[in-house]
Design a protein around this motif. Structure first.
Motif, PDB file in Angstrom:
ATOM      1  N   THR A  23     -15.423   0.149   0.772  1.00  0.00           N
ATOM      2  CA  THR A  23     -16.060   1.406   1.173  1.00  0.00           C
ATOM      3  C   THR A  23     -15.125   2.587   0.940  1.00  0.00           C
ATOM      4  O   THR A  23     -15.555   3.644   0.458  1.00  0.00           O
ATOM      5  CB  THR A  23     -16.485   1.345   2.652  1.00  0.00           C
ATOM      6  OG1 THR A  23     -17.281   0.180   2.871  1.00  0.00           O
ATOM      7  CG2 THR A  23     -17.300   2.577   3.033  1.00  0.00           C
ATOM      8  N   VAL A  24     -13.848   2.423   1.273  1.00  0.00           N
ATOM      9  CA  VAL A  24     -12.860   3.480   1.038  1.00  0.00           C
ATOM     10  C   VAL A  24     -12.776   3.798  -0.451  1.00  0.00           C
ATOM     11  O   VAL A  24     -12.862   4.961  -0.868  1.00  0.00           O
ATOM     12  CB  VAL A  24     -11.469   3.067   1.569  1.00  0.00           C
ATOM     13  CG1 VAL A  24     -10.405   4.065   1.099  1.00  0.00           C
ATOM     14  CG2 VAL A  24     -11.479   2.983   3.092  1.00  0.00           C
ATOM     15  N   ALA A  25     -12.609   2.758  -1.271  1.00  0.00           N
ATOM     16  CA  ALA A  25     -12.467   2.965  -2.712  1.00  0.00           C
ATOM     17  C   ALA A  25     -13.722   3.578  -3.321  1.00  0.00           C
ATOM     18  O   ALA A  25     -13.642   4.481  -4.166  1.00  0.00           O
ATOM     19  CB  ALA A  25     -12.140   1.642  -3.401  1.00  0.00           C
ATOM     20  N   ASP A  33     -15.553   0.918 -10.497  1.00  0.00           N
ATOM     21  CA  ASP A  33     -14.161   1.354 -10.364  1.00  0.00           C
ATOM     22  C   ASP A  33     -13.572   0.893  -9.035  1.00  0.00           C
ATOM     23  O   ASP A  33     -12.385   0.553  -8.955  1.00  0.00           O
ATOM     24  CB  ASP A  33     -14.067   2.878 -10.475  1.00  0.00           C
ATOM     25  CG  ASP A  33     -14.323   3.366 -11.895  1.00  0.00           C
ATOM     26  OD1 ASP A  33     -14.086   2.596 -12.837  1.00  0.00           O
ATOM     27  OD2 ASP A  33     -14.761   4.521 -12.048  1.00  0.00           O
ATOM     28  N   ALA A  34     -14.393   0.880  -7.986  1.00  0.00           N
ATOM     29  CA  ALA A  34     -13.922   0.422  -6.683  1.00  0.00           C
ATOM     30  C   ALA A  34     -13.534  -1.054  -6.734  1.00  0.00           C
ATOM     31  O   ALA A  34     -12.518  -1.465  -6.157  1.00  0.00           O
ATOM     32  CB  ALA A  34     -14.990   0.649  -5.613  1.00  0.00           C
ATOM     33  N   GLU A  35     -14.328  -1.850  -7.434  1.00  0.00           N
ATOM     34  CA  GLU A  35     -14.000  -3.279  -7.570  1.00  0.00           C
ATOM     35  C   GLU A  35     -12.702  -3.460  -8.363  1.00  0.00           C
ATOM     36  O   GLU A  35     -11.900  -4.345  -8.060  1.00  0.00           O
ATOM     37  CB  GLU A  35     -15.151  -4.021  -8.249  1.00  0.00           C
ATOM     38  CG  GLU A  35     -16.394  -4.173  -7.389  1.00  0.00           C
ATOM     39  CD  GLU A  35     -16.218  -5.150  -6.238  1.00  0.00           C
ATOM     40  OE1 GLU A  35     -15.129  -5.748  -6.112  1.00  0.00           O
ATOM     41  OE2 GLU A  35     -17.166  -5.302  -5.444  1.00  0.00           O
ATOM     42  N   ASP A  36     -12.515  -2.636  -9.383  1.00  0.00           N
ATOM     43  CA  ASP A  36     -11.253  -2.695 -10.144  1.00  0.00           C
ATOM     44  C   ASP A  36     -10.063  -2.394  -9.239  1.00  0.00           C
ATOM     45  O   ASP A  36      -9.014  -3.046  -9.327  1.00  0.00           O
ATOM     46  CB  ASP A  36     -11.287  -1.708 -11.307  1.00  0.00           C
ATOM     47  CG  ASP A  36     -12.242  -2.119 -12.418  1.00  0.00           C
ATOM     48  OD1 ASP A  36     -12.630  -3.314 -12.451  1.00  0.00           O
ATOM     49  OD2 ASP A  36     -12.610  -1.260 -13.235  1.00  0.00           O
ATOM     50  N   VAL A  37     -10.219  -1.392  -8.392  1.00  0.00           N
ATOM     51  CA  VAL A  37      -9.155  -1.025  -7.460  1.00  0.00           C
ATOM     52  C   VAL A  37      -8.858  -2.174  -6.508  1.00  0.00           C
ATOM     53  O   VAL A  37      -7.693  -2.474  -6.217  1.00  0.00           O
ATOM     54  CB  VAL A  37      -9.546   0.243  -6.670  1.00  0.00           C
ATOM     55  CG1 VAL A  37      -8.695   0.391  -5.411  1.00  0.00           C
ATOM     56  CG2 VAL A  37      -9.375   1.481  -7.546  1.00  0.00           C
ATOM     57  N   PRO A  79      -1.548  -4.736   9.028  1.00  0.00           N
ATOM     58  CA  PRO A  79      -2.117  -5.066   7.713  1.00  0.00           C
ATOM     59  C   PRO A  79      -3.282  -4.160   7.306  1.00  0.00           C
ATOM     60  O   PRO A  79      -3.400  -3.775   6.147  1.00  0.00           O
ATOM     61  CB  PRO A  79      -2.585  -6.512   7.893  1.00  0.00           C
ATOM     62  CG  PRO A  79      -1.714  -7.062   8.973  1.00  0.00           C
ATOM     63  CD  PRO A  79      -1.501  -5.913   9.910  1.00  0.00           C
ATOM     64  N   ARG A  80      -4.131  -3.794   8.273  1.00  0.00           N
ATOM     65  CA  ARG A  80      -5.288  -2.948   7.945  1.00  0.00           C
ATOM     66  C   ARG A  80      -4.832  -1.602   7.396  1.00  0.00           C
ATOM     67  O   ARG A  80      -5.303  -1.151   6.349  1.00  0.00           O
ATOM     68  CB  ARG A  80      -6.154  -2.747   9.188  1.00  0.00           C
ATOM     69  CG  ARG A  80      -7.413  -1.907   8.956  1.00  0.00           C
ATOM     70  CD  ARG A  80      -8.156  -1.714  10.282  1.00  0.00           C
ATOM     71  NE  ARG A  80      -9.406  -1.013  10.126  1.00  0.00           N
ATOM     72  CZ  ARG A  80      -9.547   0.313  10.083  1.00  0.00           C
ATOM     73  NH1 ARG A  80      -8.448   1.095  10.172  1.00  0.00           N
ATOM     74  NH2 ARG A  80     -10.731   0.871   9.941  1.00  0.00           N
ATOM     75  N   ALA A  81      -3.915  -0.941   8.094  1.00  0.00           N
ATOM     76  CA  ALA A  81      -3.412   0.359   7.654  1.00  0.00           C
ATOM     77  C   ALA A  81      -2.683   0.235   6.320  1.00  0.00           C
ATOM     78  O   ALA A  81      -2.825   1.099   5.441  1.00  0.00           O
ATOM     79  CB  ALA A  81      -2.492   0.956   8.711  1.00  0.00           C
ATOM     80  N   TYR A  82      -1.914  -0.841   6.173  1.00  0.00           N
ATOM     81  CA  TYR A  82      -1.176  -1.057   4.930  1.00  0.00           C
ATOM     82  C   TYR A  82      -2.141  -1.211   3.752  1.00  0.00           C
ATOM     83  O   TYR A  82      -1.939  -0.604   2.688  1.00  0.00           O
ATOM     84  CB  TYR A  82      -0.304  -2.309   5.055  1.00  0.00           C
ATOM     85  CG  TYR A  82       0.462  -2.659   3.796  1.00  0.00           C
ATOM     86  CD1 TYR A  82       1.700  -2.089   3.538  1.00  0.00           C
ATOM     87  CD2 TYR A  82      -0.073  -3.548   2.865  1.00  0.00           C
ATOM     88  CE1 TYR A  82       2.400  -2.394   2.372  1.00  0.00           C
ATOM     89  CE2 TYR A  82       0.615  -3.863   1.698  1.00  0.00           C
ATOM     90  CZ  TYR A  82       1.849  -3.291   1.463  1.00  0.00           C
ATOM     91  OH  TYR A  82       2.527  -3.586   0.305  1.00  0.00           O
ATOM     92  N   LEU A  83      -3.195  -2.001   3.939  1.00  0.00           N
ATOM     93  CA  LEU A  83      -4.156  -2.238   2.857  1.00  0.00           C
ATOM     94  C   LEU A  83      -4.928  -0.968   2.500  1.00  0.00           C
ATOM     95  O   LEU A  83      -5.215  -0.721   1.326  1.00  0.00           O
ATOM     96  CB  LEU A  83      -5.116  -3.356   3.263  1.00  0.00           C
ATOM     97  CG  LEU A  83      -4.511  -4.757   3.248  1.00  0.00           C
ATOM     98  CD1 LEU A  83      -5.424  -5.751   3.954  1.00  0.00           C
ATOM     99  CD2 LEU A  83      -4.233  -5.200   1.817  1.00  0.00           C
ATOM    100  N   VAL A  84      -5.263  -0.173   3.504  1.00  0.00           N
ATOM    101  CA  VAL A  84      -5.939   1.103   3.224  1.00  0.00           C
ATOM    102  C   VAL A  84      -5.030   2.002   2.385  1.00  0.00           C
ATOM    103  O   VAL A  84      -5.495   2.673   1.452  1.00  0.00           O
ATOM    104  CB  VAL A  84      -6.353   1.802   4.535  1.00  0.00           C
ATOM    105  CG1 VAL A  84      -6.785   3.249   4.255  1.00  0.00           C
ATOM    106  CG2 VAL A  84      -7.492   1.050   5.209  1.00  0.00           C
ATOM    107  N   ARG A  85      -3.733   1.997   2.687  1.00  0.00           N
ATOM    108  CA  ARG A  85      -2.790   2.795   1.893  1.00  0.00           C
ATOM    109  C   ARG A  85      -2.735   2.306   0.452  1.00  0.00           C
ATOM    110  O   ARG A  85      -2.766   3.109  -0.486  1.00  0.00           O
ATOM    111  CB  ARG A  85      -1.388   2.742   2.514  1.00  0.00           C
ATOM    112  CG  ARG A  85      -1.200   3.616   3.716  1.00  0.00           C
ATOM    113  CD  ARG A  85       0.273   3.902   3.988  1.00  0.00           C
ATOM    114  NE  ARG A  85       1.039   2.693   4.228  1.00  0.00           N
ATOM    115  CZ  ARG A  85       1.152   2.120   5.418  1.00  0.00           C
ATOM    116  NH1 ARG A  85       0.539   2.631   6.472  1.00  0.00           N
ATOM    117  NH2 ARG A  85       1.895   1.032   5.568  1.00  0.00           N
TER     118      ARG A  85
END
Length: 294
Positions: free
Chosen positions: A18-20, A29-33, A52-58
């Motif tokens: 959702t973020v991507a 493009d989001a799936e590529d990311v 981990p959640r914050a790290y992955l969002v970054r």
């Protein structure tokens, strides 16, 4: 050893997608990311990661920023109007009003007018409630600079976003009236459901026959264009209500084959904007419901 289902990346995958997607306006493009982010995640020392959640969002945000710079150049050569790639969503996405509003074609189109840093700051803070200091770490700026960017981006979006928040039942009613008018070729019915100054934008990508290459402005012009298109296509062309990007929308099929979808904005019981996506490259994800979260 934790199972794959317990891996934080898998646990938070819907959020990360959702973020991507909100940053890029493209599911592909989001799936590529996400693929690139997974590779980075799989090679990191997890013992050093406290959140981990914050790290992955970054990680996903940084990869999205890299893609934003690439796709902006790619879109300069796009044929006709460019609109975000639509997603089939379940009606319950609309229960989270703020998420549904942020996913709408109207909002995503506004986000396209922001610079990469402004878009990242706005989406992370306004949609996902990420604190300014975390955003600063992600984009490599000071918290003070991020606050300034956020203020500027919020003002830009506020000046361009739909000003009226429409209740779900009203939006569904307008879609149903529009579907009925289209399927019956009712010009008067279309004129009644379209606002006098309605604006319709179509994205055919140079690959969809009949897609307008320029915006159509005004209820009379748009109603005649729609009725003419339905009549030209014959009885096999049908409109149906669906859900796209968290809002009631319209699905167009010719002899059962998907031709496109149209997202609308509504004010005072009438359609004020139409975003029509007919580029076949952008219709490939409308056969299954997207899993979104925040």
């Amino acid at each position: 050893m934790a199972s794959l289902d317990e891996d934080p990346f898998v646990v938070h995958r819907n959020l990360l997608f959702t973020v991507a997607y909100q940053l890029l306006g493209s599911a592909g493009d989001a799936e590529d990311v996400l693929q690139e982010s997974w590779l980075r995640w799989s090679s990191v020392d997890r013992s050093e990661i406290r959140d981990p959640r914050a790290y992955l969002v970054r990680v996903v945000t940084r990869q999205s920023l890299n893609h934003l710079r690439t796709v902006s150049r790619r879109r300069e050569d796009y044929v006709g109007e460019w609109l975000p790639e639509p997603l089939l969503t379940s009606p319950d996405v609309a229960d989270d009003v703020e998420l549904a509003e942020s996913l709408s074609m109207a909002m995503l189109t506004v986000l396209e007018t922001l610079g990469p840093a402004e878009r990242v700051v706005f989406v992370l803070h306004e949609v996902f409630d990420v604190p300014y200091d975390e955003i600063a770490e992600t984009v490599g700026k000071t918290p003070a600079a991020v606050r300034q960017i956020a203020h500027r981006a919020k003002g830009h979006v506020s000046a361009r976003r739909p000003r009226v928040r429409v209740v779900r039942s009203e939006h569904e009613d307008v879609v149903e009236r529009l579907v009925t008018a289209l399927n019956t070729g009712d010009l008067a019915g279309l004129m009644d459901v379209l606002a006098p100054d309605v604006v319709a934008v179509a994205d055919g990508g140079g690959k969809a026959r009949g897609a307008a290459t320029r915006p159509i402005v005004g209820a009379d012009k748009l109603a005649r264009y729609l009725v003419g298109g339905m009549a030209k296509a014959g009885a096999g062309l049908r409109a149906a209500a669906t859900w796209v990007n968290g809002q009631p929308a319209i699905r167009m099929e010719l002899d059962g084959h998907l031709l496109g979808v149209a997202s609308i904005t509504v004010a005072d019981g009438r359609v004020t904007q139409v975003y029509s996506i007919a580029n076949p490259d952008k219709l490939t994800r409308l056969d299954h419901v997207a899993a979104l979260s925040r």
